[in-house]
Design a protein around this motif. Sequence first.
Motif, mmCIF file in Angstrom:
data_model
loop_
_atom_site.group_PDB
_atom_site.id
_atom_site.type_symbol
_atom_site.label_atom_id
_atom_site.label_comp_id
_atom_site.label_asym_id
_atom_site.label_seq_id
_atom_site.Cartn_x
_atom_site.Cartn_y
_atom_site.Cartn_z
ATOM 1 N N LEU A 98 0.814 -1.212 0.000
ATOM 2 C CA LEU A 98 0.000 0.000 0.000
ATOM 3 C C LEU A 98 0.853 1.270 0.000
ATOM 4 O O LEU A 98 0.339 2.363 0.236
ATOM 5 N N SER A 99 2.152 1.143 -0.249
ATOM 6 C CA SER A 99 3.039 2.308 -0.153
ATOM 7 C C SER A 99 2.712 3.359 -1.206
ATOM 8 O O SER A 99 2.826 4.566 -0.952
ATOM 9 N N LEU A 100 2.310 2.941 -2.408
ATOM 10 C CA LEU A 100 1.973 3.906 -3.458
ATOM 11 C C LEU A 100 0.735 4.697 -3.073
ATOM 12 O O LEU A 100 0.724 5.937 -3.166
ATOM 13 N N ALA A 101 -0.329 4.009 -2.636
ATOM 14 C CA ALA A 101 -1.554 4.698 -2.230
ATOM 15 C C ALA A 101 -1.264 5.682 -1.105
ATOM 16 O O ALA A 101 -1.753 6.827 -1.106
ATOM 17 N N ARG A 102 -0.445 5.258 -0.163
ATOM 18 C CA ARG A 102 -0.096 6.130 0.958
ATOM 19 C C ARG A 102 0.667 7.355 0.466
ATOM 20 O O ARG A 102 0.402 8.482 0.906
ATOM 21 N N ALA A 103 1.607 7.152 -0.452
ATOM 22 C CA ALA A 103 2.391 8.269 -0.976
ATOM 23 C C ALA A 103 1.534 9.259 -1.758
ATOM 24 O O ALA A 103 1.822 10.464 -1.788
ATOM 25 N N LEU A 104 0.471 8.764 -2.388
ATOM 26 C CA LEU A 104 -0.417 9.638 -3.150
ATOM 27 C C LEU A 104 -1.388 10.408 -2.253
ATOM 28 O O LEU A 104 -2.089 11.299 -2.732
ATOM 29 N N GLY A 105 -1.426 10.051 -0.957
ATOM 30 C CA GLY A 105 -2.285 10.773 -0.027
ATOM 31 C C GLY A 105 -3.580 10.087 0.328
ATOM 32 O O GLY A 105 -4.454 10.689 0.969
ATOM 33 N N VAL A 106 -3.739 8.815 -0.056
ATOM 34 C CA VAL A 106 -4.965 8.072 0.249
ATOM 35 C C VAL A 106 -4.852 7.458 1.642
ATOM 36 O O VAL A 106 -3.844 6.820 1.945
ATOM 37 N N PRO A 107 -5.854 7.621 2.500
ATOM 38 C CA PRO A 107 -5.814 6.952 3.813
ATOM 39 C C PRO A 107 -5.772 5.441 3.634
ATOM 40 O O PRO A 107 -6.399 4.899 2.720
ATOM 41 N N THR A 108 -5.045 4.759 4.516
ATOM 42 C CA THR A 108 -4.920 3.310 4.370
ATOM 43 C C THR A 108 -5.849 2.534 5.296
ATOM 44 O O THR A 108 -5.877 1.313 5.240
ATOM 45 N N GLY A 109 -6.616 3.195 6.135
ATOM 46 C CA GLY A 109 -7.629 2.527 6.933
ATOM 47 C C GLY A 109 -8.920 2.421 6.139
ATOM 48 O O GLY A 109 -9.288 3.341 5.399
ATOM 49 N N ALA A 110 -9.639 1.311 6.287
ATOM 50 C CA ALA A 110 -10.831 1.075 5.472
ATOM 51 C C ALA A 110 -11.899 2.143 5.691
ATOM 52 O O ALA A 110 -12.488 2.651 4.736
ATOM 53 N N VAL A 111 -12.151 2.517 6.938
ATOM 54 C CA VAL A 111 -13.198 3.509 7.227
ATOM 55 C C VAL A 111 -12.804 4.878 6.697
ATOM 56 O O VAL A 111 -13.580 5.556 6.016
ATOM 57 N N ALA A 112 -11.563 5.306 7.001
ATOM 58 C CA ALA A 112 -11.104 6.627 6.555
ATOM 59 C C ALA A 112 -11.057 6.711 5.035
ATOM 60 O O ALA A 112 -11.439 7.730 4.441
ATOM 61 N N ALA A 113 -10.616 5.636 4.383
ATOM 62 C CA ALA A 113 -10.535 5.650 2.923
ATOM 63 C C ALA A 113 -11.922 5.695 2.299
ATOM 64 O O ALA A 113 -12.160 6.413 1.318
ATOM 65 N N ALA A 114 -12.858 4.933 2.847
ATOM 66 C CA ALA A 114 -14.222 4.931 2.310
ATOM 67 C C ALA A 114 -14.898 6.287 2.521
ATOM 68 O O ALA A 114 -15.616 6.776 1.644
ATOM 69 N N ARG A 115 -14.655 6.902 3.657
ATOM 70 C CA ARG A 115 -15.219 8.239 3.890
ATOM 71 C C ARG A 115 -14.609 9.267 2.939
ATOM 72 O O ARG A 115 -15.301 10.198 2.500
ATOM 73 N N ALA A 116 -13.333 9.102 2.637
ATOM 74 C CA ALA A 116 -12.699 10.009 1.677
ATOM 75 C C ALA A 116 -13.321 9.871 0.293
ATOM 76 O O ALA A 116 -13.457 10.852 -0.442
ATOM 77 N N VAL A 117 -13.726 8.653 -0.066
ATOM 78 C CA VAL A 117 -14.419 8.445 -1.341
ATOM 79 C C VAL A 117 -15.714 9.246 -1.375
ATOM 80 O O VAL A 117 -16.062 9.869 -2.385
ATOM 81 N N LEU A 118 -16.429 9.260 -0.255
ATOM 82 C CA LEU A 118 -17.733 9.925 -0.193
ATOM 83 C C LEU A 118 -17.617 11.433 0.021
ATOM 84 O O LEU A 118 -18.426 12.206 -0.513
ATOM 85 N N GLU A 119 -16.621 11.856 0.783
ATOM 86 C CA GLU A 119 -16.556 13.254 1.210
ATOM 87 C C GLU A 119 -15.353 14.015 0.654
ATOM 88 O O GLU A 119 -15.235 15.218 0.900
ATOM 89 N N GLY A 120 -14.483 13.330 -0.068
ATOM 90 C CA GLY A 120 -13.250 13.950 -0.519
ATOM 91 C C GLY A 120 -13.423 14.772 -1.784
ATOM 92 O O GLY A 120 -14.540 15.055 -2.240
ATOM 93 N N ALA A 121 -12.304 15.153 -2.360
ATOM 94 C CA ALA A 121 -12.292 15.957 -3.582
ATOM 95 C C ALA A 121 -11.307 15.352 -4.571
ATOM 96 O O ALA A 121 -10.328 14.696 -4.185
ATOM 97 N N GLU A 122 -11.577 15.561 -5.841
ATOM 98 C CA GLU A 122 -10.704 15.018 -6.881
ATOM 99 C C GLU A 122 -9.497 15.929 -7.098
ATOM 100 O O GLU A 122 -9.641 17.136 -7.273
ATOM 101 N N ARG A 123 -8.335 15.326 -7.089
ATOM 102 C CA ARG A 123 -7.093 16.057 -7.357
ATOM 103 C C ARG A 123 -6.460 15.483 -8.621
ATOM 104 O O ARG A 123 -6.340 14.271 -8.764
ATOM 105 N N ARG A 124 -6.080 16.379 -9.523
ATOM 106 C CA ARG A 124 -5.440 15.938 -10.763
ATOM 107 C C ARG A 124 -3.952 15.733 -10.517
ATOM 108 O O ARG A 124 -3.264 16.603 -9.983
ATOM 109 N N LEU A 125 -3.453 14.574 -10.908
ATOM 110 C CA LEU A 125 -2.068 14.197 -10.677
ATOM 111 C C LEU A 125 -1.378 13.885 -12.002
ATOM 112 O O LEU A 125 -2.020 13.494 -12.978
ATOM 113 N N ASP A 126 -0.065 14.054 -12.004
ATOM 114 C CA ASP A 126 0.718 13.775 -13.202
ATOM 115 C C ASP A 126 1.003 12.282 -13.333
ATOM 116 O O ASP A 126 1.034 11.549 -12.341
#
Length: 282
Positions: A98-126
Amino acid sequence: MTEVATSDQLLMVIDPVAVRADGESVRIAKDVLSAGATTKVCLPQGPEEFVRALERRGSRRPVVVGDDRALVRAVSLLHRQRELAGCGLSVVPVGGALSLARALGVPTGAVAAARAVLEGAERRLDLLVDESDGVVLGTLGIPSPAAWPTAPETAEPGRPWLRTCQSLVRTLVHARPPRALPTAPGPRPSRLRVEVDGVTLVDLDQPVRAVSVSAGDSGVADVEVRPVSVGAEAAPLMARGRTVTVSGGSFRYRADSIVSGPVRRRTWTVWEGAFGLTLPVA
């Protein structure tokens, strides 16, 4: 960042490796997402079904549940279809890598990550994209040949007798008294030419220990070359640019933990803001 509406319809694509690795986290993510949005759950049984699920997503926003390889697989597919510009991705990291997801700023806990899907914002990445349409989301690394592990000895499929013979030979060899062996020469460093935007950063006459290339969100890649030195450690060579070409002897490279090659030449180009990833709002 672009806000993501919680009323979006979601397509939850669950990598089967995630189910085997941590089924409880998968269940928690499903419960949180289903409680917050209209969610269709897809559990593909292999890479082919994983691809078909994304291809048939319709207007649903895809949510990849899996490890770094599942995320890279999804981005690679959408890139090859030239659909990354109009399809934002969300990810719930589950699994061992999960090191790539973590480096990109995605939470690695199931609850926090799922809430980010619902409440987060889209960021454009290179993205780093090579001439064969391979993509790199995080870091590209070219270590010296000595850094690659040696494959273990294995018997050929369908020939168990060969494994028995190999075991017998090893037993006989180990039974003999040890004898002094000549010292083997040290591992040879890589001799590569690294060019950034057409300018040579290091040439074949300078052996290198490692090359690292990473894309961020500024439209350029950060390049670091570590030369081999005698005595005191040599300072790394640094550069930034939109295109990075590595050539010379055959080399392998690790892109987002996936090993590719050997190749003799490869060029990576930065695609600015190529893909959108849902991240927590700061």
